[in-house]
Enzyme design. Sequence first.
Site, short mmCIF file in Angstrom:
data_model
loop_
_atom_site.label_atom_id
_atom_site.label_comp_id
_atom_site.label_asym_id
_atom_site.label_seq_id
_atom_site.Cartn_x
_atom_site.Cartn_y
_atom_site.Cartn_z
N ASP A 98 30.96 -5.80 -32.35
CA ASP A 98 30.56 -4.73 -33.26
C ASP A 98 29.26 -5.12 -33.96
O ASP A 98 29.19 -6.14 -34.64
CB ASP A 98 31.65 -4.49 -34.30
CG ASP A 98 31.51 -3.14 -35.01
OD1 ASP A 98 30.46 -2.51 -34.85
OD2 ASP A 98 32.46 -2.73 -35.71
N ASP A 193 27.26 1.06 -30.90
CA ASP A 193 27.22 -0.28 -31.49
C ASP A 193 28.50 -1.08 -31.36
O ASP A 193 28.63 -2.13 -32.01
CB ASP A 193 26.85 -0.17 -32.98
CG ASP A 193 27.81 0.73 -33.76
OD1 ASP A 193 28.65 1.39 -33.13
OD2 ASP A 193 27.71 0.76 -35.00
N GLU A 194 29.45 -0.65 -30.55
CA GLU A 194 30.68 -1.45 -30.42
C GLU A 194 31.28 -1.28 -29.04
O GLU A 194 31.13 -0.25 -28.38
CB GLU A 194 31.70 -1.09 -31.50
CG GLU A 194 32.19 0.34 -31.48
CD GLU A 194 33.26 0.60 -32.52
OE1 GLU A 194 34.13 -0.28 -32.72
OE2 GLU A 194 33.25 1.68 -33.13
#
Length: 543
Positions: A98, A193-194
């Site tokens: 993350d 983003d993860e």
Amino acid sequence: MDDFGRGDACCTAAEPDRVTVVQLAPSTGLDLVVDTYLSLGDGHLGIRAGIDQIGELQELPEANRRVPDRHVKDGLRHARQGICIASTVVERWVLHFDMDAFFASVEQLTRPTLRGRPVLVGGLGGRGVVAGASYEARVFGARSAMPMHQARRLVGAAAVVMPPRGVVYGVASGRVLNTVRAMVPVLEQLSFDEAFGEPFELAGASADDVERFCEDLRARVRAETGLVASVGAGSGKQIAKIASDLAKPDGIRVVRRDEERVLLAGLPVRRLWGIGPVAEEKLHRLGIDTVGAFAALTDAEVADILGGTVGPALHQLARGIDDRPVAERADAKQISAESTFAQDLTTLDQVRDATGPIAEHAHRRLERDGRGARTVTVKLKKSDMSTLTRSATLPYATTDASTLIGTARRLLLDPVDIGPVRLLGVGFSGLSDVRQESLFPDLEQALEASDVPAMAPAPSAEPPPAAWRIGDDVTHTVHGHGWVQGAGHGVMTVRFETRSSGPGPVHTLPDDTPDVRRANPVDSLDWPDYVDGLTAETYQSSP
């Protein structure tokens, strides 16, 4: 080996003093180890392993005794072919990767003057919503999905508010995930983003080995991109996700098997994957406030409270049982949000007011997806249960909130004309990696806020040229790439800097100076070799 059975597999020992390795198809990248000296009795565990992907079997010399447990579970599984092994089931390790405060971190990366300052990324208008907040801003209580006016009030005069630059986040995300894939080839990407990963080499590894792997992963991402990530690791997706939350900011958290139950037991029940506000309220009314209290229920009690399908699955997760595989995800074709109202909407003003939060929720999901949308659809379900839909297609794919939400509002129909509305939905489709920033953001914001009737024709006059606004990327013939810090009264203040320049000089210039023109926002990343290697479809520069 004297005998190696197929189908419902069997094996007999021929050379009791050696280890025989059976290698699967190269596409699996796995070895299953058979210790032919150990019998399946005398206290040793005999396991029949079913293999989903079967290729040529090959006998090899000694190798590591590692068997990922997703391939060895509860006897023969999908057994087209298998082997008997004398071994203990090896622990799996799932990682959750993350990026920390991703949108705000990219702004601080590409605009070094903002490093260490409380940055809020989101809409600048009265209805704006925070898309991302730096950790410096979170100290004051600001967070994603909060109304921008509330976040600005919490942070105070030090707040730096920047409009989103989806094209920049997309390129940065691509480079981050490419870097991660170099160490974790199979990623289940959840958003910009993860992502989840399950590296083959960590099957059966110790917690210390996992921690070292995570440190190497984070270090590689930081060295390659300049961005910071947190990584969590555990026996399944849920534990890994919780661990990464505990690791933030800029950390690692590896949850060992003997820690899992204790960790889960003390968490609020809402932290459990799949527990939403409705299920949370049901459980709270029964005095069940923690994951541990929920795990202590019987299967029958859980099914009675949450239903026979969802309840047992959530109950398994609460007890730390999570064998969901990590797999690449197919791209969604549409991203949408909708809401059913307790009372029917009977006026156009009510419908417009309700559209804002619904469209903003859909837009936040679109931003996390990482693609732009070209088509906007509004769904109106009437009190008689009939449904009306209206769509509009833009000339380009975009992530600009004003453009998309403004288009949704202009598609609305008046309940006075069509009847009371009980459900309203907003959807974005025509999703594409090729996206363009809004050409006329100020004009579109004005249209969004106006009371233009739903069926009003488009104005025939040419739109005025777009004014400079805070956050615009520019380039100067002498000073190079920069961004607008302020504009008005015939002048503009520009900070000339990029990712690699360090904090740059600021100059105040006439807003019509011929030496300044609009620039491609991606240039602020200053990754020329990486960007040159992308195909033309990866991004489309703003004019």
